[in-house]
Design an enzyme around this catalytic site. Structure first.
Site, PDB file in Angstrom:
ATOM      1  N   SER A  65     -80.943  42.586  37.983  1.00  0.00           N
ATOM      2  CA  SER A  65     -80.615  43.874  38.615  1.00  0.00           C
ATOM      3  C   SER A  65     -80.066  44.848  37.586  1.00  0.00           C
ATOM      4  CB  SER A  65     -79.564  43.674  39.704  1.00  0.00           C
ATOM      5  OG  SER A  65     -79.981  42.732  40.649  1.00  0.00           O
TER       6      SER A  65
HETATM    7  N1  SAH Z   1     -78.370  38.281  40.722  1.00  0.00           N
HETATM    8  C1  SAH Z   1     -79.523  38.304  39.892  1.00  0.00           C
HETATM    9  C2  SAH Z   1     -80.659  39.046  40.536  1.00  0.00           C
HETATM   10  C3  SAH Z   1     -81.932  38.286  40.415  1.00  0.00           C
HETATM   11  S1  SAH Z   1     -83.301  38.956  41.301  1.00  0.00           S
HETATM   12  C4  SAH Z   1     -79.198  38.852  38.513  1.00  0.00           C
HETATM   13  O1  SAH Z   1     -78.077  39.293  38.269  1.00  0.00           O
HETATM   14  O2  SAH Z   1     -80.054  38.796  37.653  1.00  0.00           O
HETATM   15  C5  SAH Z   1     -83.180  38.140  42.847  1.00  0.00           C
HETATM   16  C6  SAH Z   1     -83.338  36.655  42.857  1.00  0.00           C
HETATM   17  O3  SAH Z   1     -83.343  36.245  44.226  1.00  0.00           O
HETATM   18  C7  SAH Z   1     -84.630  36.121  42.250  1.00  0.00           C
HETATM   19  O4  SAH Z   1     -84.313  35.240  41.225  1.00  0.00           O
HETATM   20  C8  SAH Z   1     -85.315  35.383  43.420  1.00  0.00           C
HETATM   21  O5  SAH Z   1     -85.989  34.200  43.034  1.00  0.00           O
HETATM   22  C9  SAH Z   1     -84.131  35.077  44.323  1.00  0.00           C
HETATM   23  N2  SAH Z   1     -84.465  34.834  45.737  1.00  0.00           N
HETATM   24  C10 SAH Z   1     -85.362  35.465  46.533  1.00  0.00           C
HETATM   25  N3  SAH Z   1     -85.357  34.930  47.766  1.00  0.00           N
HETATM   26  C11 SAH Z   1     -84.421  33.933  47.756  1.00  0.00           C
HETATM   27  C12 SAH Z   1     -83.974  32.991  48.721  1.00  0.00           C
HETATM   28  N4  SAH Z   1     -84.476  32.938  49.963  1.00  0.00           N
HETATM   29  N5  SAH Z   1     -83.019  32.109  48.356  1.00  0.00           N
HETATM   30  C13 SAH Z   1     -82.492  32.117  47.098  1.00  0.00           C
HETATM   31  N6  SAH Z   1     -82.886  32.970  46.139  1.00  0.00           N
HETATM   32  C14 SAH Z   1     -83.845  33.873  46.462  1.00  0.00           C
END
Ligand code: SAH
Length: 219
Positions: A65
């Protein structure tokens, strides 16, 4: 893993930009000033790590993000020391580290095994080994560990995720982007067993929250 004066300078500038852009809680900015964001990225992308408005590619076609978004979600959640916080979507682990820097007890779930393993390695190396990471489907949350004071969802949910709302403590806050192509940052505060105050906090863009898990590919 190098975090030298050059990175620290860039990080300080990012914090100043964030401060100028919005009245974020200073504790959030301090925490972000301590986390070496570039070390959560592939070497080739380190260069962009401290641009506050860039979301950057990580493994498994997911994204880290924007720094502005991490600051906003953490600010809206109003994370306090010792808060029990559930994060859905560990991704590269950057937001997880920011929560740990705030002194929260962090539980984070990721559905992509590749990211779950990578984040675990990075966080351990950076001495954020106290956080609890899980490989699983965040839609289910962690009912055995509930209630949580705060829940931060870092992927876009089609609607307010009901099962997660039930895992919020009374008085607890959940921050979640809701929508499809157009998403809105929502804050739900649990007032009683059945009552939630829900407010919206601007447009945003996240990778989608998907059901089920993704195993490592054997190649
Ligand atoms: N907090 C992270 C953001 C990553 S993007 C950072 O700081 O980089 C969002 C993430 O959510 C992705 O890695 C994706 O695989 C995950 N995601 C999507 N749906 C999900 C679910 N149902 N359960 C767990 N993770 C999920």
């Amino acid at each position: 893993m190098i975090d030298d004066f050059h990175h620290k300078g860039q990080r300080q500038r990012m914090v100043e930009e964030l401060r100028a852009a919005f009245r974020f809680d200073e504790r959030v900015l301090d925490a972000m000033g301590r986390v070496p964001r570039h070390l959560f990225l592939d070497k080739g992308l380190e260069h962009f790590a401290y641009r506050m408005d860039k979301c950057l590619p990580i493994a498994a076609k997911q994204t880290m993000s924007q720094a502005f978004t991490v600051a906003m979600q953490t600010h809206l959640a109003d994370v306090q020391k010792w808060d029990k916080v559930l994060e859905i979507g560990t991704g590269c682990g950057y937001q997880t580290a920011v929560l740990a820097e705030l002194g929260a007890r962090v539980y984070s779930v990721e559905r992509q095994r590749e990211l779950y393993e990578q984040a675990a390695r990075t966080l351990r190396k950076l001495h954020y080994g106290d956080v609890s990471l899980y490989y699983g489907d965040g839609y289910a949350g962690k009912p055995m560990l509930a209630p949580f004071r705060k829940i931060i969802v870092t992927c876009g949910a089609p609607e307010l995720p009901a099962r997660l709302m039930q895992q919020l403590a009374i008085g607890g806050r959940m921050v979640v982007p809701v929508g499809g192509a157009q998403q809105t940052m929502m804050l739900a505060i649990r007032r009683s067993d059945a009552e939630f105050d829900v407010t919206s906090h601007g447009e945003c863009r996240f990778v989608p929250m998907l059901e089920g898990v993704v195993e490592l590919l054997n190649c």
